[in-house]
Scaffold this motif. Structure first.
Motif, PDB file in Angstrom:
ATOM      1  N   LYS A 197       0.817  -1.217   0.000  1.00  8.93           N
ATOM      2  CA  LYS A 197       0.000   0.000   0.000  1.00  8.93           C
ATOM      3  C   LYS A 197       0.854   1.272   0.000  1.00  8.93           C
ATOM      4  N   ILE A 214       1.464   3.145  -3.318  1.00  9.92           N
ATOM      5  CA  ILE A 214       0.386   3.817  -4.039  1.00  9.92           C
ATOM      6  C   ILE A 214       0.643   5.312  -4.183  1.00  9.92           C
ATOM      7  N   VAL A 215       1.132   5.942  -3.109  1.00 12.48           N
ATOM      8  CA  VAL A 215       1.346   7.393  -3.192  1.00 12.48           C
ATOM      9  C   VAL A 215       2.445   7.755  -4.188  1.00 12.48           C
ATOM     10  N   GLY A 252       2.499   6.287  -7.035  1.00 13.40           N
ATOM     11  CA  GLY A 252       1.919   5.912  -8.315  1.00 13.40           C
ATOM     12  C   GLY A 252       2.214   4.474  -8.719  1.00 13.40           C
ATOM     13  N   ILE A 253       2.606   3.614  -7.754  1.00 11.83           N
ATOM     14  CA  ILE A 253       2.858   2.209  -8.076  1.00 11.83           C
ATOM     15  C   ILE A 253       1.605   1.405  -7.736  1.00 11.83           C
ATOM     16  N   GLY A 254       1.023   0.783  -8.744  1.00  8.09           N
ATOM     17  CA  GLY A 254      -0.291   0.158  -8.569  1.00  8.09           C
ATOM     18  C   GLY A 254      -0.251  -1.271  -8.081  1.00  8.09           C
ATOM     19  N   ALA A 264      -0.549  -2.661  -5.308  1.00  4.87           N
ATOM     20  CA  ALA A 264      -1.545  -3.034  -4.316  1.00  4.87           C
ATOM     21  C   ALA A 264      -2.934  -3.186  -4.923  1.00  4.87           C
ATOM     22  N   LEU A 265      -3.105  -2.793  -6.189  1.00  9.18           N
ATOM     23  CA  LEU A 265      -4.453  -2.811  -6.760  1.00  9.18           C
ATOM     24  C   LEU A 265      -4.775  -4.117  -7.489  1.00  9.18           C
TER      25      LEU A 265
END
Lengths: 272, 318
Positions: free
Chosen positions: A229, A232-233, A235-237, A239-240
């Motif tokens: 997680k 995410i900040v 811009g690495i996705g 965790a999605l």
């Protein structure tokens, strides 16, 4: 009957089947070992790592495959446990009636008056968090729903003429439950099974995300979100990906459950 | 006595009984399970002597029933005990956080409730046409993704890619109301998405159910437009089922808040509960559990009472 499966149900069946196949065959399919560090932190997707790598450089595709295995296994085991306890108590309550029914139903009301996530958190604050305990806690807390469903279906069936006839024939309680009531109560229960399975997938993912479910280094979909997680900040996705996996699994199981429910209701002239 | 007063007071009594039962269940669970507060403080490797000493000190040697009633008596007087880890008064910590949580939940509710009812009516109006199908496809997707993942998807696209709003929902007393609203915009949006789908689906089902009654057919046959039929004939009768739907989802929202707060690092009850569970701080877990259960039971009770009050047959008995 099998010939005219609607397209939506077919898609659902294929995807659900694919997920279960991948879960069972995980060690054969996964390109790397589950906890093997094979690259840099959060490498982008490449031909070597189809989904890139995770927060400590493990192959993300491998983590997702093993994660699916853990998540699906725990969810399936918990759903089975909840249906075995819930349905047997529900049918028993319907057949016995009277005090036994009252006592069981009021207990279930009480358990359902507290949200199951909150109850699960209270329990997990005391007991050690291991996979068998997670299955036990989730399965037993959720047994209230199959209990209510099976009891309400069985109460209706219990007053049917054929059940009355079986009672007059002198059949025992076990025969009445397993040979008269259960076969006729099966179809709504099967559809409910699919929905509860999805609920369990969401439940275990939530617990793992909160750090109170599957413990590292074991992979599971909720845990993958927790581990990645922080990316995410930037811009690495990474965790999605579990979102995609959970959503497609949930939608395909829903499609199958809808079809089972529709098919059985139309067969029986609208009885739910 | 007027039958409606009787029904409402019965429901209130049942709610109190449930609350009592719930507190007993939560307390009983922590008693019946292996391990206790002393074990939680000292860890698995504690010596039996150290455990016995701490139990003596914490008063855990007295019968469970005595401790339960002391605990319950404390709650009634607003005393929730002390935290094991930082020795702070639990009631004080909860007070501030409960306010934050309710603020977040209220904002989410104010946005989602009217929106859900409107979309539900829209889905009924255009039943089986594209708006209905679109709405049900979106709801199917949002109910299939756990709350925390919706949270991260929103952070990824709205906060990181578009650069709107912060991904952390920091909030403190010195902020103005507008700043607070800005801070909780994303978590409130996520919570709205989480409950909107369910609420809309249930509203649609409740209204569709009504639309099949005979008086609706009469209204249609007398030549009223579809919208008039819905607004004048279906809606007043749908109040009770809709209020039920809304309350059930608000209760659900209170639970969804736990996870969403952790995602956005929001200083509320959910964050507090999860921290306490991780640290095995049993008194805090008990207190949070009871507060959550009370809110949940309370909302369900309000739903039942409103549907009793909305029933004209009960309001004007023959």
């Amino acid at each position: 009957m099998i010939k005219n499966i609607p397209l939506s149900a077919l898609i659902g069946l294929i995807f659900t089947g694919a997920y279960f196949f991948v879960a069972i065959a995980a060690p054969l399919i996964a390109p790397y070992g589950m906890a093997e560090v094979v690259g840099d932190v959060w490498e982008p997707a490449s031909s070597k790592h189809l989904l890139g790598t995770d927060n400590i450089g493990r192959d993300l595709l491998t983590r997702m495959i093993y994660g699916g295995r853990t998540t699906i296994f725990i969810a399936a085991a918990a759903t089975l446990l909840s249906f075995l306890t819930g349905t047997s108590l529900g049918l028993l309550a319907a057949v016995l009636g009277g005090w036994a029914d009252q006592a069981l139903s009021r207990t279930v009301d009480l358990i359902m008056s507290i949200p199951s996530l909150i109850l699960a958190l209270v329990i997990l604050a005391i007991v050690p968090v291991t996979v068998p305990i997670l299955i036990l806690v989730m399965g037993l807390l959720d047994a209230t729903r199959p209990y209510r469903l099976s009891r309400s279906v069985a109460v209706d069936i219990n007053v049917m003429d054929y059940v009355e006839a079986a009672k007059l024939r002198g059949e025992g309680r076990a025969w009445i439950i397993f040979r008269e009531i259960l076969p006729n109560a099966l179809s709504p229960l099967v559809a409910e099974f699919g929905l509860r399975f999805i609920f369990m997938v969401l439940f275990i993912s939530t617990l793992s995300f909160l750090g109170l479910g599957v413990q590292p280094p074991l992979a599971d979909w909720g845990g993958i979100v927790k581990e990645n997680k922080d990316g995410i900040v930037y811009g690495i996705g990474a965790a999605l990906y579990p979102a995609v996996a959970i959503a497609t699994l949930a939608i395909s199981v829903n499609l199958v459950a809808d079809w089972v429910l529709n098919r059985t209701t139309s067969l029986k002239g609208g009885r739910g | 006595m007027h039958p409606i007063i009787k029904l409402v007071s019965q429901r209130l009594a049942l709610g109190l009984l449930l609350l009592f039962g719930a507190s007993a269940l939560i307390f009983g669970l922590t008693e019946a399970l292996p391990g206790d507060a002393a074990q939680a403080v000292l860890g698995q490797s504690a010596t039996p002597e150290a455990l016995a000493n701490l139990r003596e000190e914490m008063g855990l040697n007295r019968p469970a029933l005595t401790r339960y009633f002391e605990w319950l008596g404390g709650i009634v007087q607003g005393d929730l005990g002390q935290s094991l880890t930082n020795k702070l008064d639990i009631a004080e910590s909860i007070g501030k956080r409960l306010g934050n949580t309710l603020f977040l939940a209220c904002v989410a509710a104010i946005v989602s409730v009217p929106l859900a009812i409107f979309l539900g009516l829209l889905a009924v109006r255009y039943r089986n046409r594209w708006p209905d199908k679109l709405i049900s496809a979106i709801t199917l997707t949002t109910v299939s993704i756990p709350e925390f993942l919706i949270g991260y998807v929103v952070i990824y696209y709205v906060s990181v890619k578009l650069g709107w709003f912060s991904s952390l929902a920091m909030i403190n007393d010195s902020m103005s109301f507008g700043q607070k609203l800005n801070a909780i915009a994303l978590p409130a949006f996520v919570l709205t998405l989480v409950v909107l789908a369910q609420m809309m689906r249930m509203t649609r089902a409740a209204i569709l159910n009504l639309m099949q009654s005979a008086y609706i057919e009469t209204a249609e046959l007398k030549g009223l437009s579809t919208f008039q039929v819905i607004a004048r004939h279906a809606f007043p009768n749908a109040i009770s089922p809709i209020v039920n739907v809304v309350m059930l989802n608000l209760a659900y929202l209170v639970v969804g808040v736990v996870v969403v707060e952790v995602v956005f690092v929001y200083p509320g009850m959910g964050q507090y509960l999860v921290d306490a569970v991780t640290k095995r701080d049993v008194p805090v877990v008990l207190a949070c559990g009871v507060v959550f259960a009370a809110v949940y039971i309370g909302l369900n009770m309000v739903a039942d009472i409103v549907s009793i009050l909305a029933n004209p047959r009960l309001r004007h008995p023959k």
